[in-house]
Design a protein around this motif. Structure first.
Motif, PDB file in Angstrom:
ATOM      1  N   ASN A  18       0.826  -1.213   0.000  1.00 17.67           N
ATOM      2  CA  ASN A  18       0.000   0.000   0.000  1.00 17.67           C
ATOM      3  C   ASN A  18       0.858   1.261   0.000  1.00 17.67           C
ATOM      4  OD1 ASN A  18       0.875   0.182   2.609  1.00 17.67           O
ATOM      5  ND2 ASN A  18      -1.127   0.693   3.447  1.00 17.67           N
TER       6      ASN A  18
ATOM      7  N   ARG B 236      -3.533   4.053  -0.788  1.00 19.30           N
ATOM      8  CA  ARG B 236      -3.777   3.499   0.554  1.00 19.30           C
ATOM      9  C   ARG B 236      -5.259   3.341   0.842  1.00 19.30           C
ATOM     10  NH1 ARG B 236       0.837   7.242   2.999  1.00 19.30           N
ATOM     11  NH2 ARG B 236       2.565   6.171   2.008  1.00 19.30           N
ATOM     12  N   PHE B 237      -6.106   4.120   0.153  1.00 24.80           N
ATOM     13  CA  PHE B 237      -7.543   3.913   0.334  1.00 24.80           C
ATOM     14  C   PHE B 237      -8.019   2.690  -0.436  1.00 24.80           C
ATOM     15  CE2 PHE B 237      -7.389   8.721   0.738  1.00 24.80           C
ATOM     16  CZ  PHE B 237      -7.395   8.675   2.110  1.00 24.80           C
TER      17      PHE B 237
ATOM     18  N   LEU C 270      -4.916  -1.669   4.759  1.00 23.68           N
ATOM     19  CA  LEU C 270      -3.972  -2.479   5.522  1.00 23.68           C
ATOM     20  C   LEU C 270      -4.316  -2.427   7.008  1.00 23.68           C
ATOM     21  CD1 LEU C 270      -1.391  -4.085   6.002  1.00 23.68           C
ATOM     22  CD2 LEU C 270      -0.088  -1.994   5.708  1.00 23.68           C
TER      23      LEU C 270
ATOM     24  N   ASP D  40     -13.870   7.131  15.376  1.00 21.56           N
ATOM     25  CA  ASP D  40     -12.631   6.427  15.045  1.00 21.56           C
ATOM     26  C   ASP D  40     -12.769   5.664  13.739  1.00 21.56           C
ATOM     27  OD1 ASP D  40     -10.252   4.565  15.288  1.00 21.56           O
ATOM     28  OD2 ASP D  40     -10.047   5.808  17.073  1.00 21.56           O
TER      29      ASP D  40
ATOM     30  N   PHE E  78     -12.459   7.832  10.685  1.00 20.85           N
ATOM     31  CA  PHE E  78     -11.191   8.525  10.401  1.00 20.85           C
ATOM     32  C   PHE E  78     -10.735   8.320   8.955  1.00 20.85           C
ATOM     33  CE2 PHE E  78      -6.432   8.634  10.639  1.00 20.85           C
ATOM     34  CZ  PHE E  78      -6.312   9.977  10.912  1.00 20.85           C
ATOM     35  N   GLY E  79     -10.730   7.055   8.518  1.00 19.43           N
ATOM     36  CA  GLY E  79     -10.305   6.755   7.146  1.00 19.43           C
ATOM     37  C   GLY E  79     -11.212   7.395   6.107  1.00 19.43           C
TER      38      GLY E  79
ATOM     39  N   ASN F  20     -10.724  11.072   5.840  1.00 22.02           N
ATOM     40  CA  ASN F  20      -9.511  11.429   5.102  1.00 22.02           C
ATOM     41  C   ASN F  20      -9.703  11.262   3.598  1.00 22.02           C
ATOM     42  OD1 ASN F  20      -7.927  12.121   7.296  1.00 22.02           O
ATOM     43  ND2 ASN F  20      -7.294  10.006   7.660  1.00 22.02           N
TER      44      ASN F  20
ATOM     45  N   MET G 248     -13.228   2.105   4.604  1.00 24.21           N
ATOM     46  CA  MET G 248     -12.682   2.754   3.407  1.00 24.21           C
ATOM     47  C   MET G 248     -13.080   1.964   2.165  1.00 24.21           C
ATOM     48  SD  MET G 248      -8.944   4.065   4.716  1.00 24.21           S
ATOM     49  CE  MET G 248      -8.151   2.483   4.532  1.00 24.21           C
TER      50      MET G 248
END
Lengths: 276, 292
Positions: free
Chosen positions: B58, B86-87, B91, B108, B111-112, B115, B164
């Motif tokens: 990633n 990374r999206f 991982l 929490d 968060f992904g 972003n 994500m």
């Protein structure tokens, strides 16, 4: 990766300096600094440089390592040299005059002297202590050297235990930071762009988990220590007792000779230049 | 129909602490492909390079040489857009419960997706569906993650990556430190997630038992190189070599291998006690009725 940085910069080895008693090394370091500050005559600065080179030689630490260690203070050296060069007013006529800038013989001498002094002290103390003494031996030595202060009810042992533990956990914390940063990066966190405030904010997802796990770890460590009957200083014996040997006393004599040498040169061989 | 590779790594080499006395080659010319729509197992000892390999996938680490292809496109062709990769490649790290930081579980997990720059409704939808997938009940979403149990924390962390909705999901030792029930729970959950979505999953593990049961294909790493690759049956046929490098095969598979060596013909692609029991039961002479 950030864990690559060397901490405390200790380089294991078997040289004479490595094998000195850490308590003696602390004393030697203080004497070395005093000795370097005693230097006043141009020749005594030569002695300082030679003695520092001698220390580096017998420590077995590579010169490239020492030079790397000096890099962070290059700016400080240049800055002090710069100020000395331009701001010191000598009694004799200036050597150079460019408008308002006047450079005197004293200015040049001071600039060189301060630079040599800083370099010698950084390199010398590095070789005597940080490069050649493991952090644990260092705190051990410090604790025993400061033991008389216990009479004044100062918690010397507690401080040194705290220092030992702090040193021990620095690499662990670095590794942990690395791990958490990667985990947050995998969720799209961005630590390397944006302004100062944005970057500071981006660190929150790293700092909070780091604090949480540090507290957990501290608690576990405390329990583990209590399980092994740790109860502080009173009645605690040591597995390895520090012992001074002939080597330590000889090195002390050499260091005293170095200090005396500088004083004698100041008095009897004030060639070229003497500072007041 | 030609199978497409979701992720392909070509001639990857990576060295840690380059040009220092601590230099260590972590990956040595590794070439490996992960087919789309399958569960892949990545096995190897501590220090075999599997975690390093996973961080290549990633873009957390960039290879010293070689290419990482995501659906045929080099992820480093545009280094500035690496976070988009990374999206797409989610991982989940080992012990991911230590990455939680928000005030509520909901925030929490979000968060992904936040972003990613999604809008609020989409984030809310994803958070809820991810939480449902990992079996977190809705009333937990507004609690603080720090007051929940270890198992629940791990589910939250997993949901944080699932939210994500990555095309490739990588899990580094997802079952580490869990009891047998928790292991089956989390690995079974990952499998049903994969079967439902049809995306690609890579599970890193050193438990042969786990990967044998849950993975379609295996890749075995040894000292920074690919040691074996193939279906579980293909890989486990090399029992002797696997044992030599300290990994071995699932104990029950080993039993079938021993039986075969002694001349009893039993299938060699069985990984669970139940499957072997059924197979053995078939071979027992029937004494009128049930073979149990």
């Amino acid at each position: 990766m950030i864990k690559d940085i060397t901490l405390g910069q200790f380089f294991p080895g078997q040289s004479v300096i490595h094998r000195l008693d850490p308590r003696m090394k602390l004393i030697l370091m203080i004497l070395f600094i005093v000795g370097t500050f005693l230097a006043k005559a141009a020749l005594s600065f030569v002695l300082c440089v030679l003695f520092t080179l001698f220390l580096i030689l017998i420590s077995g630490i590579r010169l490239s390592v020492i030079i790397k260690g000096l890099k962070p203070i290059v700016f400080v050296i240049l800055l002090t040299a710069f100020f000395n060069l331009f701001l010191i007013k000598g009694e004799d006529a200036p050597l150079l005059e460019l408008g308002f800038i006047k450079i005197y013989r004293d200015g040049i001498a001071y600039a060189v002297m301060i630079a040599v002094r800083i370099i010698c002290i950084i390199a010398g103390t590095g070789v005597l202590l940080t490069y050649t003494t493991s952090p644990i031996a260092l705190t051990d030595g410090l604790e025993q050297l400061l033991a008389p202060l216990k009479k004044l009810k100062l918690p010397v042992h507690d401080f040194s235990m705290m220092m030992t533990m702090a040193l021990r956990f620095i690499p662990t914390l670095i590794e942990e930071t690395d791990r958490i940063m990667n985990a947050q990066k995998a969720r799209g966190a961005d630590f390397s762009s944006g302004g100062l405030i944005k970057r500071a904010k981006a660190l929150i997802p790293v700092m909070i988990p780091l604090f949480v796990s540090s507290f957990h770890r501290a608690e576990e460590l405390a329990v583990a220590m209590e399980c092994r009957c740790y109860r502080g200083d009173s009645g605690r014996t040591r597995m390895t007792k520090l012992k001074t040997s002939a080597r330590d006393w000889i090195s002390l004599a050499v260091m005293v000779a170095f200090c005396a040498g500088n004083v004698l040169i100041n008095i009897f061989l004030p060639l070229l230049y003497v500072f007041d | 129909m030609m199978q497409m590779n979701a992720l392909e790594l070509r001639n990857i080499t990576y060295t840690y602490s380059k040009k220092t006395p601590f230099e260590k080659i972590a990956l040595n010319n590794v070439t490996v492909a992960f087919e789309k729509g399958k569960i892949h197992g990545l096995i190897g000892h501590t220090g075999s390079g599997k975690s390093t390999l996973v961080q290549m996938m990633n873009g957390l680490l960039a290879p010293d040489s070689g290419e990482v292809l995501l659906f045929g496109k080099d992820i480093w062709s545009e280094p500035k857009k690496i976070s988009a990769v990374r999206f797409r490649v989610g991982l989940v790290f080992q012990y991911p419960e230590y990455q939680l930081f928000e005030e509520t579980v909901r925030r929490d997990i979000a968060f992904g997706p936040t972003n990613m720059g999604l809008d609020r409704d989409e984030i809310a939808r994803r958070v809820e569906s991810a939480a449902e997938f990992v079996g977190l009940s809705p009333e937990l979403l507004d609690r603080s993650p720090f007051e929940l149990s270890g198992g629940q924390k791990r589910r939250i962390a997993l949901a944080g990556v699932l939210a994500m909705e990555p095309e490739v999901l990588i899990l580094d030792e997802p079952a580490a430190g869990l009891d047998p029930m928790g292991r089956a729970d989390i690995l079974g959950g990952i499998r049903s997630y994969q079967r439902q979505r049809g995306n690609t999953v890579i599970i890193v593990s050193h438990s042969m038992e786990d990967v044998a049961v849950y993975c379609d294909r295996l890749t075995v790493m040894k000292r920074g190189e690919v040691f074996a690759e193939g279906s579980c049956a293909e890989v486990f046929r090399r029992e002797r070599e696997l044992t030599e490098i300290g990994l071995g095969v699932p104990q029950i598979t080993r039993l079938t291998h021993i039986l075969r060596e002694r001349g009893i013909s039993i299938r060699d692609d069985l990984y669970t006690v139940e499957d072997v029991r059924v197979e053995l039961a078939k071979m027992l002479p029937r004494k009128g009725g049930d073979s149990r």
